[in-house]
Design an enzyme around this catalytic site. Structure first.
Site, mmCIF file in Angstrom:
data_model
loop_
_atom_site.group_PDB
_atom_site.id
_atom_site.type_symbol
_atom_site.label_atom_id
_atom_site.label_comp_id
_atom_site.label_asym_id
_atom_site.label_seq_id
_atom_site.Cartn_x
_atom_site.Cartn_y
_atom_site.Cartn_z
ATOM 1 N N CYS A 145 0.675 -1.301 -0.049
ATOM 2 C CA CYS A 145 0.121 0.035 0.084
ATOM 3 C C CYS A 145 0.695 0.637 -0.057
ATOM 4 C CB CYS A 145 -0.682 0.315 1.640
ATOM 5 S SG CYS A 145 -1.704 1.367 1.542
ATOM 6 N N CYS A 171 -3.192 7.315 -2.209
ATOM 7 C CA CYS A 171 -4.551 7.423 -2.675
ATOM 8 C C CYS A 171 -5.566 7.811 -2.406
ATOM 9 C CB CYS A 171 -5.131 6.204 -3.703
ATOM 10 S SG CYS A 171 -5.845 5.014 -2.650
ATOM 11 N N THR A 213 -4.807 5.867 7.082
ATOM 12 C CA THR A 213 -3.942 4.468 5.907
ATOM 13 C C THR A 213 -2.602 6.224 6.076
ATOM 14 O OG1 THR A 213 -5.014 3.003 5.281
ATOM 15 C CG2 THR A 213 -3.242 3.692 4.746
ATOM 16 N N GLU A 244 -1.191 2.220 9.343
ATOM 17 C CA GLU A 244 -2.482 3.398 9.852
ATOM 18 C C GLU A 244 -2.021 3.778 11.419
ATOM 19 O OE1 GLU A 244 -2.706 0.082 8.165
ATOM 20 O OE2 GLU A 244 -3.443 0.707 6.369
ATOM 21 N N HIS A 288 -12.816 5.225 -4.383
ATOM 22 C CA HIS A 288 -11.963 4.373 -3.464
ATOM 23 C C HIS A 288 -12.161 2.747 -3.693
ATOM 24 C CE1 HIS A 288 -8.446 3.897 -0.413
ATOM 25 N NE2 HIS A 288 -9.141 3.371 0.234
ATOM 26 N N TYR A 331 -9.134 -0.480 -5.782
ATOM 27 C CA TYR A 331 -8.301 -1.495 -5.546
ATOM 28 C C TYR A 331 -8.403 -2.567 -6.958
ATOM 29 C CZ TYR A 331 -9.391 -1.066 -0.987
ATOM 30 O OH TYR A 331 -9.592 -0.357 0.707
ATOM 31 N N CYS A 389 -4.689 -0.598 -7.230
ATOM 32 C CA CYS A 389 -2.637 -0.770 -6.677
ATOM 33 C C CYS A 389 -2.687 -2.550 -6.117
ATOM 34 C CB CYS A 389 -3.870 -0.407 -5.251
ATOM 35 S SG CYS A 389 -5.057 -0.438 -3.940
ATOM 36 N N GLU A 401 -6.885 -5.975 5.504
ATOM 37 C CA GLU A 401 -6.459 -3.970 5.138
ATOM 38 C C GLU A 401 -7.745 -4.593 3.572
ATOM 39 O OE1 GLU A 401 -3.545 -1.184 4.399
ATOM 40 O OE2 GLU A 401 -2.816 -2.890 3.293
#
Lengths: 477, 477, 477, 477
Positions: D98, D102, D189, D256, D291, D295, D298, D442
């Site tokens: 990660c 973003c 994050t 995080e 968001h 996924y 990334c 996550e």
């Protein structure tokens, strides 16, 4: 039979050589790295003294007629192989983790069968030797580690073709009083806290590989044995003495080690196979199948703890009654019980051998294992889904207890009002520990192996017969 | 006990009213629409005379001590509930389809238990009546259809709230000599070729719905009963008298019908429940659970035929040794044996009731059913994948036999040289029939029902207990 | 461009030889066996005259700059390959079935690319010939059937090693005016109602198999071509003229046939490849990938109809608001949209070739197909789960209309009160038809082929590069 | 635009209050706990200076027309939302983890849209304020952390009904110069290494909860902000300075923290919402959907690293050519590319809003996220399956380097001869790190939320329309 504490005492009398993180482990009973695993085995000992479980955990030796702990018993009936699964589930429920003592049990069982078969073919007397050894193990109620998996080096090459001839365990010298062996056994569960190790070949060997066809048992602290204790997910948390370790009592995995045999002597009465290459395939298949059945017992017990923990978390977080949460819990149960079903059925449909011992239904044992490797991930995924992001980002117990800002964590980690943040954090740590990397991998080992697939193919009582069913219905010749 | 042919003879003596496609079926034994289903049941009768299966299919009545066909036996032990599964698999392997006689068996079992319980609560004498009826069924070796599923109308409304009060079966008159009932039972398997029908409520009823709480048994050709035989995938092929029908001997499904009771009289000695609403939930749960266990037996037997057929096809087509084909066959086996495992385990862990009869492990029975509904589709998908597009586009047998161009089909439908195109086409038709719409749907019925989910939730031996396992490990109060 | 009716008219002028069930089909437009498939193609023609869709279905020829139907267009951009997917979904939504015209479209596209490449390597003039043919197809707005899949005989043997040399299409004579071909193409979609057939090799051929490396196009009613129309699930219901056929307008599958070329003459201007074995692999990969992308368009459209039908059924049955029903509908949507996503993305990431035409992202095209073969079964399973057992046991329309007992079916097949039983039965028949055997199989064809897997492996832009990513992070040389 | 090192310099000038394990983190750039996460963000900065990626990572501000880093850009077209996915995949491939930047990007995008909408309804001037803030962020090339998820306490209660009113972020004072807020944002994050934090409500609020409807942005080191850095799987290994940490450069998760706002002042020009409860639902949906699309970018990049690492391991271990290994690698690829496909398609089918900015296709964004949560577990399972038991039991680097027994580990951890044990162990540690507990969780966050399901239901362009498709085909009114 020993109690858990007597087991601990007996371990203290041994002197195994064990290293971990560059240091020597002097006391396996108390060292934070190994203590939880000792506790888990001790729990299995104690179950034989627990009124609610003694019927299951105590049985009668077919050798001596004496009462013994079931984990040293050779299965003499379908009931035995069903009760094995029940024992494993009970122990999994009590410890919430791998309790290690089953691999050695399975090795005893396999060597019992294998020595019988070798003697039949070669007129050797391994079986007699082995029965004597077994009687000793039963009477002393010993924990025996299985030594099965060789490092194997380049997987595309046979044992005898490796660049380094020691990548499979082998005999390097034959003497009057015994043999000398060299090699290693990798990721062996519960060896650091065992009394004995029972070694057998890891693969079917071919003619010409006689030095590799060796099976024997010796004390775990025999001269020349060095163990390197393997790393585990979050292993350093065990040294923090905090609940962040998840399952602080029993650990989250089996406590595996790399066991190196640097020219170790084995007396003849402890040698149970030497050079019979053509029997190695039989032996490893028996061991693998016997062991694969177990996963439908131990893992279902462990998953009971995980399902319970996840359900408890929904109580703490106020989501218990949501219909999508309920459906996920049901799915976890379904996935878990599916494993239990085929494991029990594997015992119910087991068969006798000439030696008197029973062998699990090999098809169902392999089915069980394959399903375990799938269902466990799905169960963990659902646990993660229900727990939410907090599982991956929770502050430490140290932070919770910090006098400067601990009260802020307490304040914001509270969920449903009358449950303390402390309890919610503990249960989250347990779920994290039970669903993390290492624990998952452990269940996967060997699952997709061509060997397992071959067994399924062979044991599916002949495809030809199934083809004939179709032909018959259709009147095809 | 009857042979298959004696069963056929006995059917000829009955006069049930059955319609199909706008015509009356006069002879169920010979009519192409129903003949295969009669054959399948006849096969189950014949298995009791088959030396390879008689031990399994013949047992002893606990009522009379006389030898009876197991399909009329009330399970008296865990062994009985394990042997049930074995019988079902054997019959599935022989017929490659639904052999219909199990639903009535399950209904007999459920009514045996339910009448016992009702009597205990209400001091009625249903159980005595029922035992007498059971003795008759056992001695005459009758096939009893279960009458369970009402049409149910608007699923969001209870039985008594429907716009049409007849959408659930109900008593419309109570007389000195018996009762008169009205309503229907939908998609009932094996009723057109049964001797008797045993009717029970389909759902848990509430106080105020006493007229709907009715159970009874009568001959299938009783006055007022009309059956409409349901359509099946490719049903018209049965009339072509060609192998295009797939399984021409035994059919591809169970031969369901809609059974309408247009004011039918039932004498008191055949009434087994009347008005005891609070017992209906118990009864339907017992029936559902008992029946759900079966799928791990019958369907695994049927899938054995499918796996065999698919494997045979790869022989014909020259793909048998390809590694991706082999892996798919292994996966089919794995999916199938998983079902068998939990079904057997459901019998192994069944429990006695006060009546002496045993009840299947309800958790495992429901797990089995849920998995069946998933695994069967996956097995069919794999069969389709292996068979390829030809499965969906194969010319008819009529075309193959046409004197003008049949030789061209023969020429181009040949695969591996020494197998005739005819055999390849037959096996493709069998696979098509076994994996098509209707056959699939049949297995799905009721799978995802909230009731099934509720049973899983309830039978998972208390989530609280599982929560406590986690608490204990963590020392949470 | 033609309207649907003009297309029907044009078919009437052709005289293809087609057999089915032992009889000759004289009029494909009206024969009950083929009419629905003609209707589906006609619908695709009509979409170009539908104001809501004309923008998508009409485009400009890059050859002539004239307006043409998109289904004859060679893709000149990423947008074209995205719009293809949109067209396919729209046509799937309108017809609820296979509309057949895409396989020929893909064959045109592949031959356009392949002839360009052959010319480049061999200085031949196939591409020029092909552009002339393409211009004719575009101007006349013809439906071209693809002739790709040979019968293949023994799959473990190459084309030239078969016992019968005709099991792959081959040239048997080369003449001054053209060539003569023999062989067959199996399960070809939409050929009975096409104008032309475009034939290409089905597999990568090796040197020495030059006679099999042949591509050409001819009218579907050319001398020597015989078609055997394949059976479909429930095909006889089409002749009943009842709603029991499910989708009575457009059929439930593509209407495949076995096409036999019994020494058929092809003039030179219609020959597009002859003997260039080393180019066959390229051609078949382009065709397969182009075609595999389609499934994320057409099948998602068709599944939209199925999801709609299933949702409508829950309205009729009173289950629409149940949370477990809602979750299943959501899951159906999720499975369907996943396919659409990768299909669109396959167009978005397509690449130009030297010929100017674009080629779909081959990795994503194959991913799409693989997922289709999985997700469709799951969607059907969920539809079955929601519909319940009635789907497999519904009485016929004939029974519903029977004056003697039709009223009883009407009475008991009613569900939520204000919807007629007739509508509920129709929607059930549609779901049955859409989820039955044949329809499923159709989507599966070729999915798990090693070829598809090889493409994935090759197109995953080099595993080595991915390995390097890992090495870089770790500073491994 | 900043380079990675300039970003590091800029962080050094800030003074955020961060605690971890009972100690204060004084230097986020160098502290072993946070350094890898700083490195990952620095890598994203550096990609804008990498010739191979600058075209993708540099774009033009629609506010100023100046060149900016794409991660501060507001999407103005479908291309922008496609390129976002490409950027994310590239960054995932480079970092294998990660890269944190973003979430803030998505928050900027959502607030841009939300402020526009609020102004339209309430004639406020939030949008103007926000554009000014955005210009500052773009020009200074700042990393903005998103502050979205409140602790939420009892999930069955609304924000205003919690026992502790601070469990959702709220305004506790309104002043002339600004507002004072209290509350916390959990598991955010990349906040410890951000410049700014942009806070928005986490849920749809109802009238009466105005104090909770607050959005604003402030420097991360503002007075009153305390961060508690969350634990990660194997976090203590980062302090060992060994390869046992897996991805030592970039870490294995996002880093995080729990961010506590203990009465923090926000000046008016940084307040972007205050009291507009009815707009919170819109805002959180936009953020969540924007968001969720990510996924598929990334995570596919990160999984590329995992697939590469797994493939590399098979090279080291000599299993690369085994067919069952190859099939598993193909399956990993298939699962990964499926995610990429729907993510790209979500951008391709995005739509413009009145503000000029584009919104992702919400259906496909949610489909992507749902599939991520499933496919990632399956990919990890396959990685574990391929790697085998060694993954869970590997000795530490410290042991490997121990002068006493390190040579034994070297000897027995070697596999294919010419690869050093060291490299094999490093790659195993990377796989362990990438597939362990925290990393998995996550990806799961929020996946199964009823909100996500609701979006799917709503965005599936009306079930009614789909129902009509079915009706039309059937001529049902």
């Amino acid at each position: 039979m020993k109690t858990g504490n007597e087991y601990r005492e007996s371990l203290r009398k041994l002197n195994p050589v064990i290293y971990f993180m560059g240091r020597k482990i002097e006391d396996v009973v108390e060292d934070p790295a190994t203590k939880p695993h000792v506790n888990a085995v001790a729990q299995v000992y104690d179950l034989a003294f627990d009124p609610a479980h003694e019927d299951l955990f105590i049985t009668t030796s077919h050798l001596t007629n004496r009462k013994i702990h079931r984990f040293t018993h050779i299965h003499q009936s379908q009931d035995d192989l069903v009760n094995k699964v029940r024992c494993l589930r009970a122990a999994g429920q009590k410890t919430g983790t791998c309790f290690q003592r089953c691999a050695g049990w399975d090795a005893l069982h396999s060597m019992y069968l294998m020595t019988y078969e070798i003697d039949k073919h070669y007129q050797t007397d391994y079986h007699k030797r082995f029965r004597k050894y077994l009687e000793y193990v039963q009477d002393e109620d010993l924990t025996v580690a299985a030594g099965v998996t060789d490092p194997k080096g380049d997987r595309s090459l046979a044992a005898s073709k490796q660049a380094d001839p020691d990548l499979y365990m082998r005999v390097i010298k034959r003497q009057d009083d015994g043999i000398v062996v060299r090699g290693a056994k990798a990721h062996q569960t519960g060896a650091v806290n065992a009394h004995e190790i029972l070694v057998m070949p890891t693969a079917a060997l071919k003619s010409g590989e006689e030095d590799y066809a060796v099976a024997f048992a010796i004390p775990i602290d025999s001269k020349g044995i060095t163990q390197i204790f393997g790393r585990q997910t979050n292993d350093m948390r065990k040294e923090e003495n905090s609940f962040d370790a998840g399952n602080t009592k029993f650990g989250v995995v089996g406590g595996e080690s790399l066991i190196i045999f640097d020219d170790v002597f084995v007396p003849w009465e402890r040698v149970f196979m030497l050079g019979e290459c053509d029997m190695t395939g039989y032996g490893i298949e028996i061991f693998a199948c016997t062991h694969r059945q177990n996963y439908g017992g131990c893992k279902t017990g462990v998953m009971d703890v995980l399902i319970g923990a996840t359900s408890l978390l929904t109580t703490y977080q106020g989501t218990k009654k949501a219909s999508h949460i309920r459906e996920k819990i049901i799915e976890m149960v379904l996935l878990n019980e599916t494993l239990y079903g085929s494991s029990l059925a594997g015992g119910l449909t087991s068969s006798p051998t000439e030696s008197g011992a029973y062998v699990v239904n090999r098809l169902l044992a392999n089915i069980t294992k394959q399903n375990v490797t799938r269902n466990l991930y799905e169960i963990c995924r659902l646990a993660h889904d229900i727990a939410g992001g907090i599982l991956a980002t929770l502050p430490s117990e140290k932070d919770l207890n910090d006098p400067r800002y601990g009260h802020l964590i307490e304040k914001y980690m509270k969920s449903v009002d009358h449950y303390p943040a402390n309890d919610r954090m503990k249960i989250l740590r347990l779920i994290e520990a039970m669903t993390g990397g290492t624990a998952l991998v452990e269940a996967m080992h060997g699952a997709g192996s061509p060997q397992a697939q071959r067994v399924i193919m062979q044991r599916y009582a002949e495809l030809d017969a199934k083809e004939n069913l179709a032909k018959k219905i259709l009147d095809i010749e």
